[in-house]
Design an enzyme around this catalytic site. Structure first.
Site, PDB file in Angstrom:
ATOM      1  N   ASN A 351       0.848  -1.187   0.000  1.00  0.00           N
ATOM      2  CA  ASN A 351       0.000   0.000   0.000  1.00  0.00           C
ATOM      3  C   ASN A 351       0.887   1.241   0.000  1.00  0.00           C
ATOM      4  O   ASN A 351       1.103   1.882   1.025  1.00  0.00           O
ATOM      5  CB  ASN A 351      -0.926  -0.019   1.223  1.00  0.00           C
ATOM      6  CG  ASN A 351      -1.984   1.070   1.164  1.00  0.00           C
ATOM      7  OD1 ASN A 351      -1.821   2.140   1.730  1.00  0.00           O
ATOM      8  ND2 ASN A 351      -3.066   0.791   0.473  1.00  0.00           N
ATOM      9  N   GLY A 394      -1.560   1.969   4.876  1.00  0.00           N
ATOM     10  CA  GLY A 394      -0.254   2.464   4.486  1.00  0.00           C
ATOM     11  C   GLY A 394      -0.298   3.874   3.926  1.00  0.00           C
ATOM     12  O   GLY A 394      -1.307   4.584   4.035  1.00  0.00           O
ATOM     13  N   ARG A 396      -0.632   5.035   0.953  1.00  0.00           N
ATOM     14  CA  ARG A 396      -1.736   5.329   0.030  1.00  0.00           C
ATOM     15  C   ARG A 396      -3.026   5.574   0.797  1.00  0.00           C
ATOM     16  O   ARG A 396      -3.774   6.507   0.498  1.00  0.00           O
ATOM     17  CB  ARG A 396      -1.935   4.198  -0.978  1.00  0.00           C
ATOM     18  CG  ARG A 396      -2.977   4.559  -2.051  1.00  0.00           C
ATOM     19  CD  ARG A 396      -3.208   3.456  -3.065  1.00  0.00           C
ATOM     20  NE  ARG A 396      -3.956   3.960  -4.204  1.00  0.00           N
ATOM     21  CZ  ARG A 396      -5.294   4.031  -4.267  1.00  0.00           C
ATOM     22  NH1 ARG A 396      -6.023   3.628  -3.247  1.00  0.00           N
ATOM     23  NH2 ARG A 396      -5.893   4.520  -5.347  1.00  0.00           N
ATOM     24  N   CYS A 397      -3.294   4.737   1.795  1.00  0.00           N
ATOM     25  CA  CYS A 397      -4.506   4.910   2.597  1.00  0.00           C
ATOM     26  C   CYS A 397      -4.534   6.273   3.285  1.00  0.00           C
ATOM     27  O   CYS A 397      -5.606   6.852   3.491  1.00  0.00           O
ATOM     28  CB  CYS A 397      -4.595   3.822   3.661  1.00  0.00           C
ATOM     29  SG  CYS A 397      -4.970   2.174   3.022  1.00  0.00           S
ATOM     30  N   MET A 398      -3.362   6.775   3.656  1.00  0.00           N
ATOM     31  CA  MET A 398      -3.286   8.010   4.437  1.00  0.00           C
ATOM     32  C   MET A 398      -3.294   9.268   3.577  1.00  0.00           C
ATOM     33  O   MET A 398      -3.057  10.362   4.101  1.00  0.00           O
ATOM     34  CB  MET A 398      -2.019   8.010   5.293  1.00  0.00           C
ATOM     35  CG  MET A 398      -2.026   6.972   6.393  1.00  0.00           C
ATOM     36  SD  MET A 398      -0.692   7.223   7.586  1.00  0.00           S
ATOM     37  CE  MET A 398       0.741   7.119   6.521  1.00  0.00           C
TER      38      MET A 398
END
Length: 407
Positions: A351, A394, A396-398
């Site tokens: 991610n 990760g 990307r999620c953040m």
């Protein structure tokens, strides 16, 4: 950069929306972890240090970093008449139904958080019973409740800004989240995309009040013509049908193909971006458990305002190569080592956030996967991750890119 422009996952990143973890993490307790979708309790001071390091990496790469909480505060400062409407909506969606408590909570916030940003941050952090004035409400619930009981639950998942809304080309999907816990997070996006001067007028392809669930981690921009969406634990096929029709019926959108990937329903495959993420023009990181044939539904306009669907059961590499336009390399998390893959996939080894083709932000703790990326010619910008990773998301999620340059 007025509006939004995200037509790939890898174009040079110019603007991104983050949320710096705040006091909402202090309202996580062992008894509420499952309800609030956490496996552990991050240590807030270190989580904030790690998040600041993440933001600095992005700024050093020439990315404009804007914060969700600042955007929302700017909306309310520019439109003070919206403050009461927003508070009423937030209180209602927090599950408060008695008139007595509606007034108690509103008075408490207005008396103690007069500053707009402070008020926004408090709505994110939540309220427990012991914070409120200890007055006799003559309500049975107050006589039997523990004073530490949460009256308005916190939003600890907010630092994963990828999910509440998602940029699609020059438009946005303001999502209906899978969990009631997270669905309140989309309130902020709703106000920002209606009223903030940088984003007002952005075409909306999905609305938070629509019927079916969809989340941003399932939405990947392959290129300006092709969008990928995961059919997952948190995104329903009905939502993809609806968003496809809205996109295809927008004459300003060049998207003519939507690929719906049917992925396994499990925590390991929570969203499509935990299955694969593009990191270069011809490279993707992937979850090693998804190497076999995958069912993909190719959705295109039927020329009559509807859609037509073709089912494909093929290897992931073949499908991606066709739509990317060149043969792609799939790089498994953990480099093929089963134990390393399971451990690092748990900490979001695949991610990653692409800053430009071949340059990605990665978690420091996923050293096996990072070494494999280096060997495949990828430039890894390494960020600390001991506490942030406890939220199971990760880089990307953040992050929610708002503007990427064309490839």
């Amino acid at each position: 950069m007025q509006g939004v422009n995200v037509k790939s996952e890898i174009g040079n990143l110019k603007k991104v929306i983050l949320h710096r973890p705040g006091d909402e993490l202090l309202n996580l307790t062992p008894n509420t972890l499952e309800e609030l979708l956490f496996d552990d309790i991050p240590f807030l001071p270190v989580a904030q240090e790690e998040h600041d390091a993440f933001a600095k990496i992005l700024r050093d790469e020439g990315v404009e970093v804007v914060y969700l909480e600042d955007l929302m505060a700017e909306v309310l400062d520019a439109h003070p008449e919206l403050r009461e409407k927003f508070l009423d909506q937030w209180i209602f969606e927090a599950g408060i139904r008695t008139d007595t408590y509606k007034e108690i909570i509103k008075d408490y916030i207005n008396s103690n958080y007069a500053g707009t940003k402070d008020m926004v941050m408090k709505t994110m952090a939540g309220i427990n019973l012991q914070e409120l004035p200890q007055e006799n409400t003559h309500l049975l619930v107050d006589m039997v409740s523990d004073r530490s009981k949460l009256v308005c639950a916190p939003m600890p998942n907010l630092y994963f800004t990828r999910d509440p809304f998602a940029m699609i080309g020059n438009g946005v999907s303001i999502n209906r989240m899978y969990s009631v816990t997270r669905n309140r997070e989309t309130i902020y996006g709703d106000y920002i995309f209606k009223y903030h001067p940088d984003f007002a007028g952005t075409p909306t392809y999905y609305d938070r009040n629509d019927t079916f669930h969809i989340e941003g981690g399932d939405i990947l921009n392959i290129n300006e013509h092709v969008l990928a969406i995961g059919i997952s634990q948190r995104t329903e096929p009905d939502a993809i049908d609806a968003i496809a029709r809205n996109i295809f019926n927008d004459e300003t959108s060049p998207i003519d193909t939507i690929l719906a990937f049917n992925i396994p329903v499990s925590r390991a495959f929570m969203h499509l971006d935990t299955v694969f993420t593009q990191i270069d023009r011809d490279k993707f990181t992937i979850h090693p458990g998804i190497m076999g044939p995958l069912t993909v539904f190719e959705i295109t306009p039927d020329g009559k305002g509807g859609t037509k669907i073709r089912e494909r059961n093929e290897e992931l590499s073949g499908v991606l190569s066709e739509y990317v336009g060149e043969k792609v390399t799939l790089i498994p998390c953990g480099g093929g080592d089963r134990i390393a893959a399971e451990r690092e996939q748990w900490n979001d080894g695949s991610n990653t956030l692409c800053v430009r083709p071949g340059t990605v932000v990665v978690y420091q703790r996923n050293n096996v996967t990072n070494d494999v990326l280096y060997k495949n010619g990828i430039n890894c910008l390494v960020m600390p991750s001991a506490e942030l990773s406890r939220g199971r998301g990760g880089p990307r999620c953040m992050s929610m890119p708002a503007w990427r340059e064309a490839l």
